[in-house]
Design an enzyme around this catalytic site. Structure first.
Site, PDB file in Angstrom:
ATOM      1  NE  ARG A 122      -3.677   2.385   2.342  1.00  0.00           N
ATOM      2  CZ  ARG A 122      -4.744   2.572   3.095  1.00  0.00           C
ATOM      3  NH1 ARG A 122      -5.188   1.590   3.860  1.00  0.00           N
ATOM      4  NH2 ARG A 122      -5.387   3.724   3.094  1.00  0.00           N
ATOM      5  NE  ARG A 126      -8.591   1.702   1.328  1.00  0.00           N
ATOM      6  CZ  ARG A 126      -9.679   2.326   0.857  1.00  0.00           C
ATOM      7  NH1 ARG A 126      -9.677   2.902  -0.320  1.00  0.00           N
ATOM      8  NH2 ARG A 126     -10.776   2.360   1.586  1.00  0.00           N
ATOM      9  CG  ASP A 150      -8.332   0.367   4.525  1.00  0.00           C
ATOM     10  OD1 ASP A 150      -7.439   0.888   5.227  1.00  0.00           O
ATOM     11  OD2 ASP A 150      -9.502   0.789   4.487  1.00  0.00           O
ATOM     12  CD  GLU A 208       4.476 -28.805  40.675  1.00  0.00           C
ATOM     13  OE1 GLU A 208       4.961 -29.599  41.503  1.00  0.00           O
ATOM     14  OE2 GLU A 208       5.147 -28.231  39.805  1.00  0.00           O
ATOM     15  CG  ASP A 258      -9.609   0.993   8.813  1.00  0.00           C
ATOM     16  OD1 ASP A 258      -8.672   1.798   8.938  1.00  0.00           O
ATOM     17  OD2 ASP A 258     -10.293   0.884   7.775  1.00  0.00           O
ATOM     18  CE1 TYR A 268      14.266 -24.356  46.774  1.00  0.00           C
ATOM     19  CE2 TYR A 268      12.053 -23.522  47.131  1.00  0.00           C
ATOM     20  CZ  TYR A 268      12.992 -24.121  46.308  1.00  0.00           C
ATOM     21  OH  TYR A 268      12.645 -24.493  45.039  1.00  0.00           O
TER      22      TYR A 268
END
Length: 382
Positions: free
Chosen positions: A84, A95, A98, A210, A100, A222
């Protein structure tokens, strides 16, 4: 993950290979804007406001993580890429393509370069008709009218002709739906849950996640791994069994397949690292008794990331109990996964190195990753 928005885009072409331009535009929207959820029929309509060939028009529904101006910029780039040219005269002209933005959910935006909802959509049958194909219960956020009301009130005299063609959705090129159950696995911080969410959303899959965050022994492990390792692994053994057996047995008729962010065999992988040898032997015996009838995934995807990247991801997500995870622990987990996968020749496994990828932030990286998984879905691994 960024929240996604549902938007509607109009496509039109009245030059050259019009259907080809429409299809190329849809493919490019999928690549640069977001997943295409719905595609309307194609309609032939006369040029409006100028003399020119008939238009081919369609509308699509897209889910995107981009902001409105980013979407506009992407659509303009697509128009340019498809040939275009910038207008040299006032008014409408023929064109190649196009594009939009019609609606951006129920957002209202009025700026020099962008107006949402599109200011003229309610005056154009070539927009309203394909839009009615893909959404029926949407209400114009400014006019406060349904699409049916807008159609009935539209004074556009144009003749709308539906064509006996169907544009293709790019998402159908991926082969995930050939499987009933896909497991996404990886080390701590590899991105398995993020990928599982994205695949479930884009491909209409039932999601299985999980429930590690609910485990009260994980933060304790930890801090004192030797003290809480066996308790943690036993709690995971019970919880994963309950969850996966329930989820796999409860079919969802409205979903195309299942995708999970873990596989039950991760219990063996982690316990081999965390438990003393005699404890692991006992644990392994219990594991096979518990999981002997649990179905394995049809496709097992292992996301590999190097240790440096894993640590960066762990730091970024900011879970307090993960802040002191050591490099050697992550490396042991990765080695454990790879050893396990080598010992499972009957499983359909795809190992993907994503150390230099960021599929959460980059759509290009995400589509690359989908293609890697789709390749595995085409040809089962031996």
């Amino acid at each position: 993950m960024k929240p996604s928005k549902t938007i509607h885009i109009a496509l039109g072409s009245n030059k050259g290979q019009k259907l080809q331009y429409l299809q190329q535009a849809i493919d490019a929207v999928f690549e640069h804007v977001g997943v295409v959820k719905k595609i309307s029929s194609v309609y032939k309509t006369p040029a409006l406001g100028f003399d020119g060939d008939d238009f081919y028009n369609a509308c699509i529904t897209v889910e995107t993580e981009l902001k409105p101006k980013k979407v506009l910029k992407a659509l303009q780039s697509i128009e340019t890429a498809l040939g275009r040219q910038s207008k040299t005269t006032e008014g409408y002209a023929s064109r190649e393509i196009d594009l939009d933005i019609l609606f951006f959910e129920d957002e209202i935006l009025q700026e020099n370069t962008l107006t949402i909802p599109h200011a003229e959509l309610h005056k154009r049958k070539f927009v309203l008709q394909p839009l009615r194909d893909i959404t029926t219960d949407f209400q114009h956020p400014v006019l406060q009218k349904s699409l049916e009301q807008l159609w009935e009130e539209c004074e556009d005299p144009s003749v709308i002709e539906v064509l006996n063609v169907q544009l293709e959705n790019p998402i159908d090129s991926f082969r995930f739906k050939r499987y009933n159950y896909i497991a996404i696995e990886g080390n701590i911080g590899a991105g398995k849950t993020s990928l599982t969410h994205k695949i479930a959303q884009d491909f209409n899959a039932k999601i299985i996640l999980e429930r590690f965050a609910d485990n009260p022994f994980l933060p304790k492990f930890y801090k004192e791994p030797e003290r809480y390792a066996f308790t943690l692994e036993m709690s995971f053994l019970a919880d994963r069994y309950q969850q996966i057996s329930d989820d796999l047995s409860q079919l969802d008729l409205f979903k195309d397949f299942m995708v999970s962010d873990y596989d039950v065999f991760k219990s063996l992988i982690f316990s081999k690292i965390t438990l003393a040898e005699d404890e692991f032997r006992l644990y392994r015996k219990l594991f096979y008794q518990v999981y002997k009838d649990i179905a394995k995934p049809d496709l097992y995807v292992y996301l590999y990331q190097n240790t440096e990247r894993l640590q960066a991801n762990i730091k970024k997500r900011g879970r307090n109990y993960e802040k002191d995870i050591k490099d050697d622990y992550l490396e042991k987990i990765n080695a454990g996964y790879l050893d396990f996968l080598k010992s499972q020749p009957e499983m359909n496994v795809k190992i993907i190195d994503i150390s230099d990828k960021d599929f959460v932030k980059s759509r290009e990286d995400y589509l690359w990753l989908l293609n890697q998984i789709s390749e595995a879905a085409l040809v089962p691994q031996s």
